[in-house]
Design an enzyme around this catalytic site. Structure first.
Site, PDB file in Angstrom:
ATOM      1  N   HIS A  81       0.813  -1.212   0.000  1.00 52.36           N
ATOM      2  CA  HIS A  81       0.000   0.000   0.000  1.00 52.36           C
ATOM      3  C   HIS A  81       0.849   1.267   0.000  1.00 52.36           C
ATOM      4  O   HIS A  81       0.353   2.352  -0.300  1.00 52.36           O
ATOM      5  CB  HIS A  81      -0.992   0.004   1.169  1.00 52.36           C
ATOM      6  CG  HIS A  81      -0.391   0.227   2.512  1.00 52.36           C
ATOM      7  ND1 HIS A  81      -0.163  -0.776   3.410  1.00 52.36           N
ATOM      8  CD2 HIS A  81       0.019   1.352   3.129  1.00 52.36           C
ATOM      9  CE1 HIS A  81       0.349  -0.290   4.519  1.00 52.36           C
ATOM     10  NE2 HIS A  81       0.473   1.002   4.373  1.00 52.36           N
TER      11      HIS A  81
ATOM     12  N   ASP B 275       0.029  -7.735   1.286  1.00 54.58           N
ATOM     13  CA  ASP B 275       0.450  -6.342   1.395  1.00 54.58           C
ATOM     14  C   ASP B 275       1.967  -6.198   1.381  1.00 54.58           C
ATOM     15  O   ASP B 275       2.531  -5.425   2.164  1.00 54.58           O
ATOM     16  CB  ASP B 275      -0.139  -5.682   2.642  1.00 54.58           C
ATOM     17  CG  ASP B 275      -0.162  -4.151   2.519  1.00 54.58           C
ATOM     18  OD1 ASP B 275       0.016  -3.644   1.397  1.00 54.58           O
ATOM     19  OD2 ASP B 275      -0.326  -3.474   3.547  1.00 54.58           O
TER      20      ASP B 275
ATOM     21  N   SER C 184       5.044   2.299   7.582  1.00 52.56           N
ATOM     22  CA  SER C 184       4.723   1.086   6.833  1.00 52.56           C
ATOM     23  C   SER C 184       5.888   0.640   5.963  1.00 52.56           C
ATOM     24  O   SER C 184       6.479   1.437   5.241  1.00 52.56           O
ATOM     25  CB  SER C 184       3.516   1.321   5.931  1.00 52.56           C
ATOM     26  OG  SER C 184       2.336   1.135   6.643  1.00 52.56           O
TER      27      SER C 184
END
Length: 392
Positions: free
Chosen positions: A99, A133, A211
């Site tokens: 993402h 992800d 992230s």
């Protein structure tokens, strides 16, 4: 001696003994407390020293990621995204969260030079996988880059110390530390989207921009990848076990995507409701709720109501882990299912095929965690803090 005089004598003797013995006892107690405090302080200093060493050693192999997204913001400027990544191969391969680079028109990587200065490189997207992800990037730095070792989430347990390094809100190479709060969080669902992983929960600070950054154990090895945060709480961050990344990276490098194994079944945990609904004799394993006609499991003889108790040499206890185990086996591999049909034990061999584009496989009992920000850019689990600070 009368009763009253005897009691006064005992009381006096006790008082005298207590008074005379107090200095020596108090001194011993004081010395013990001092030694205990010093030992605690020494232990804390050692822990801090270890965490500091881990952070310093890992810093050169952690990168900052900046993306240019389509469109412009309210000021007419190009939309930007930020994230983090881990160098996993000296030739410039970088692991991050999918993402972080989703929808990006350009990807730029900031790497620390050998002298500690940031160097910017354009990055190529090698492959990405939405369900786990994870994404794999490649840069050409013209030199061998430092790397971090991908270990295993099994290396840490609840209560163990971990270090998180990343790029929160654009603050490059920020370090936070904390403990593992929980493992196996399959009930965490950022934006309610499905995925093939279970979360490790940590109380080390994870913020938008973290992230893709590493979660390190006290040996300096990667045990998880920072992924999401509950912005409504404090000290509640989530990371994906690095074991999953190790399984998907070869696929991303070879195919640009993950080729998942597929049996063609849906299963449920053996909850009390499932046990009653299917008339099971025991609450063990997972019960088959659907079998795809003509699929691999159907051809092998699996039926609705069968209970899967084992896959190859491992036990099957929950639906979600079985889903990932089947997917990770890959296309063309055969697995042996240990099945119970009523009281009859069976062993069925299933040759896995590739997961169809829209086909479900071993549906989990609870929605799996996933990536993404809310469309309106408002905070939530994994929600964005704004256009320039995408969700972790």
């Amino acid at each position: 001696m009368t009763g009253g005089r005897w009691w006064r004598s005992v009381s006096l003797a006790t008082l005298l003994c207590g008074t005379l013995g107090a200095p020596a006892w108090g001194a011993r107690r004081g010395e013990s407390e001092r030694l205990w405090v010093e030992a605690q302080q020494h232990s804390v200093r050692q822990e801090r020293s270890v965490l500091s060493q881990v952070a310093r050693a890992a810093m050169p192999a952690v990168v900052s990621i900046t993306t240019r997204q389509p469109g412009t913001n309210a000021e007419g400027e190009s939309q930007k995204g930020i994230g983090s990544g881990v160098i996993i191969h000296a030739d410039g391969y970088i692991l991050t969260s999918a993402h972080v680079i989703e929808g990006a028109e350009e990807i730029s990587i900031s790497v620390l030079s050998e002298r500690g200065y940031p160097e910017e490189y354009p990055a190529e997207l090698v492959g990405e996988d939405e369900r786990t992800d994870f994404a794999l990037l490649k840069v050409d730095a013209g030199r061998k880059l430092p790397v971090l070792k991908l270990a295993s989430a099994s290396r840490v347990d609840v209560g163990d110390w971990v270090v998180v390094i990343g790029n929160p809100f654009g603050l490059t190479h920020s370090v936070t530390a904390g403990v593992v709060s929980a493992k196996g969080r399959t009930d965490v669902t950022p934006n309610g989207r499905d995925g093939d992983f279970d979360y490790m929960q940590v109380d080390a600070s994870i913020n938008p921009g973290n992230s893709g950054g590493p979660v390190l154990d006290v040996h300096g090895d990667v045990v998880a990848i920072a992924n999401a945060v509950n912005v409504a709480g404090q000290g509640i961050g989530f990371a994906i076990p690095v074991d999953i990344a190790k399984a998907v990276v070869p696929h991303l490098q070879k195919y640009g995507r993950v080729r998942r194994g597929w049996m063609g079944v849906s299963v449920l945990d053996c909850t009390p409701d499932a046990v009653e609904a299917y008339g099971l004799a025991r609450a063990r394993g997972v019960v088959v709720s659907e079998v795809t006609d003509g699929g691999p499991a159907s051809r092998a003889g699996l039926q609705v109501g069968d209970v899967i108790e084992g896959l190859d040499t491992s036990k099957v206890e929950r639906a979600a882990p079985l889903r990932w185990q089947v997917a990770a086996r890959g296309v063309g591999h055969s697995v042996v299912l240990r099945v119970r049909r009523g009281e009859r034990p069976l062993r069925l061999r299933v040759k896995l095929e590739e997961l169809p584009a829209e086909g479900p496989e071993v549906a989990p009992t609870a929605a799996a965690p996933s990536k993404g920000a809310r469309p309106e850019g408002q905070p939530g689990i994994g929600g964005s803090g704004g256009s320039d600070a995408p969700s972790p």
